[in-house]
Design a protein around this motif. Structure first.
Motif, PDB file in Angstrom:
ATOM      1  N   GLY A  41       0.822  -1.207   0.000  1.00  0.00           N
ATOM      2  CA  GLY A  41       0.000   0.000   0.000  1.00  0.00           C
ATOM      3  C   GLY A  41       0.859   1.261   0.000  1.00  0.00           C
ATOM      4  O   GLY A  41       1.916   1.304   0.616  1.00  0.00           O
ATOM      5  N   GLY A  42       0.408   2.294  -0.680  1.00  0.00           N
ATOM      6  CA  GLY A  42       1.127   3.571  -0.707  1.00  0.00           C
ATOM      7  C   GLY A  42       0.929   4.344   0.587  1.00  0.00           C
ATOM      8  O   GLY A  42      -0.084   4.179   1.275  1.00  0.00           O
ATOM      9  N   GLY A  43       1.888   5.172   0.942  1.00  0.00           N
ATOM     10  CA  GLY A  43       1.785   5.999   2.143  1.00  0.00           C
ATOM     11  C   GLY A  43       0.863   7.187   1.925  1.00  0.00           C
ATOM     12  O   GLY A  43       0.699   7.666   0.804  1.00  0.00           O
ATOM     13  N   GLY A  44       0.250   7.673   3.009  1.00  0.00           N
ATOM     14  CA  GLY A  44      -0.632   8.835   2.939  1.00  0.00           C
ATOM     15  C   GLY A  44       0.176  10.131   2.947  1.00  0.00           C
ATOM     16  O   GLY A  44       1.296  10.182   3.445  1.00  0.00           O
ATOM     17  N   GLY A  45      -0.374  11.174   2.389  1.00  0.00           N
ATOM     18  CA  GLY A  45       0.304  12.473   2.328  1.00  0.00           C
ATOM     19  C   GLY A  45       0.304  13.190   3.670  1.00  0.00           C
ATOM     20  O   GLY A  45      -0.583  12.997   4.493  1.00  0.00           O
ATOM     21  N   GLY A  46       1.320  14.025   3.892  1.00  0.00           N
ATOM     22  CA  GLY A  46       1.418  14.817   5.114  1.00  0.00           C
ATOM     23  C   GLY A  46       0.438  15.984   5.097  1.00  0.00           C
ATOM     24  O   GLY A  46      -0.086  16.362   4.054  1.00  0.00           O
ATOM     25  N   VAL A  81      -3.267 -14.863   2.244  1.00  0.00           N
ATOM     26  CA  VAL A  81      -2.895 -13.743   1.393  1.00  0.00           C
ATOM     27  C   VAL A  81      -3.466 -12.473   2.023  1.00  0.00           C
ATOM     28  O   VAL A  81      -4.669 -12.393   2.277  1.00  0.00           O
ATOM     29  N   THR A  82      -2.582 -11.517   2.304  1.00  0.00           N
ATOM     30  CA  THR A  82      -3.012 -10.248   2.876  1.00  0.00           C
ATOM     31  C   THR A  82      -2.809  -9.157   1.840  1.00  0.00           C
ATOM     32  O   THR A  82      -1.689  -8.965   1.356  1.00  0.00           O
ATOM     33  N   ILE A  83      -3.877  -8.455   1.495  1.00  0.00           N
ATOM     34  CA  ILE A  83      -3.815  -7.351   0.546  1.00  0.00           C
ATOM     35  C   ILE A  83      -3.778  -6.053   1.346  1.00  0.00           C
ATOM     36  O   ILE A  83      -4.661  -5.784   2.157  1.00  0.00           O
ATOM     37  N   ALA A  84      -2.751  -5.255   1.110  1.00  0.00           N
ATOM     38  CA  ALA A  84      -2.542  -4.030   1.884  1.00  0.00           C
ATOM     39  C   ALA A  84      -3.518  -2.931   1.506  1.00  0.00           C
ATOM     40  O   ALA A  84      -4.057  -2.906   0.403  1.00  0.00           O
ATOM     41  N   ASN A  99       1.820   5.292   7.220  1.00  0.00           N
ATOM     42  CA  ASN A  99       2.454   4.362   6.291  1.00  0.00           C
ATOM     43  C   ASN A  99       1.421   3.445   5.646  1.00  0.00           C
ATOM     44  O   ASN A  99       0.379   3.148   6.242  1.00  0.00           O
ATOM     45  N   GLY A 100       1.733   2.980   4.435  1.00  0.00           N
ATOM     46  CA  GLY A 100       0.896   1.981   3.781  1.00  0.00           C
ATOM     47  C   GLY A 100       1.143   0.614   4.393  1.00  0.00           C
ATOM     48  O   GLY A 100       2.177   0.376   5.017  1.00  0.00           O
ATOM     49  N   GLY A 101       0.202  -0.290   4.214  1.00  0.00           N
ATOM     50  CA  GLY A 101       0.328  -1.639   4.771  1.00  0.00           C
ATOM     51  C   GLY A 101       1.126  -2.562   3.875  1.00  0.00           C
ATOM     52  O   GLY A 101       1.389  -2.273   2.703  1.00  0.00           O
ATOM     53  N   ASN A 102       1.525  -3.692   4.434  1.00  0.00           N
ATOM     54  CA  ASN A 102       2.279  -4.709   3.699  1.00  0.00           C
ATOM     55  C   ASN A 102       1.331  -5.697   3.033  1.00  0.00           C
ATOM     56  O   ASN A 102       0.329  -6.100   3.621  1.00  0.00           O
ATOM     57  N   THR A 103       1.657  -6.113   1.810  1.00  0.00           N
ATOM     58  CA  THR A 103       0.958  -7.194   1.133  1.00  0.00           C
ATOM     59  C   THR A 103       1.811  -8.444   1.302  1.00  0.00           C
ATOM     60  O   THR A 103       3.025  -8.393   1.098  1.00  0.00           O
TER      61      THR A 103
END
Length: 151
Positions: A41-46, A81-84, A99-103
């Motif tokens: 997953g992508g990180g969120g903006g500040g 299977v984990t989808i972020a 932060n984005g999550g891990n897949t």
């Protein structure tokens, strides 16, 4: 998850399992390896907060890591299977994005999430926690005047 068992190549048959949400997959009899394409997953903006006395700038969140490779599997074994999901953007000024999550594909591989974007108010940095593997979130720079430089 959706499964397409109708793709054929040469004398063999290719089975495709596409995960759009977390779930599990069981390796069929005779299957000893799978090709996996996964994205964290992508990180969120500040956050951004601009007033007459404060100027806050922020960076965008970093992209999630990508895994594309062949993994060994054991027939009859079920893999989780984990989808972020992507990180949340900051909800207020001078706050970092999350932060984005891990897949993941069982314990065999991890596509790490991207780092959240940092925020800077008058030279004071609010940074997210580090997230190894995904790309780093962006940074900004703010002063008491309305000038800034970001990257």
């Amino acid at each position: 998850m959706s499964v397409n068992n109708n793709l054929q190549t040469g004398q063999g048959r290719i089975r495709v399992a596409q995960f759009t949400a977390s779930g599990s997959w069981t390796a069929p009899a005779g299957v000893y390896a799978v090709q996996v394409l996964a994205v964290g997953g992508g990180g969120g903006g500040g956050g951004v907060n601009t007033t007459t006395t404060n100027v806050a700038t922020s960076g965008g969140g970093g992209g999630g890591g990508v895994f594309d490779g062949i993994l060994p599997v054991v027939p009859g074994t079920t893999y989780t299977v984990t989808i972020a999901t992507g990180g949340n953007g900051a909800t207020s000024g001078a706050a970092a994005g999350s932060n984005g999550g891990n897949t993941t594909f069982g314990s065999l591989m991890t596509a790490p999430g991207g780092q959240g974007g940092a925020s800077t108010t008058n030279g004071a940095v609010t940074a997210p926690t580090t997230n190894p593997g995904g790309s780093s979130g962006g940074w900004g720079y703010g002063t008491s005047s309305a000038s800034w430089v970001g990257n």
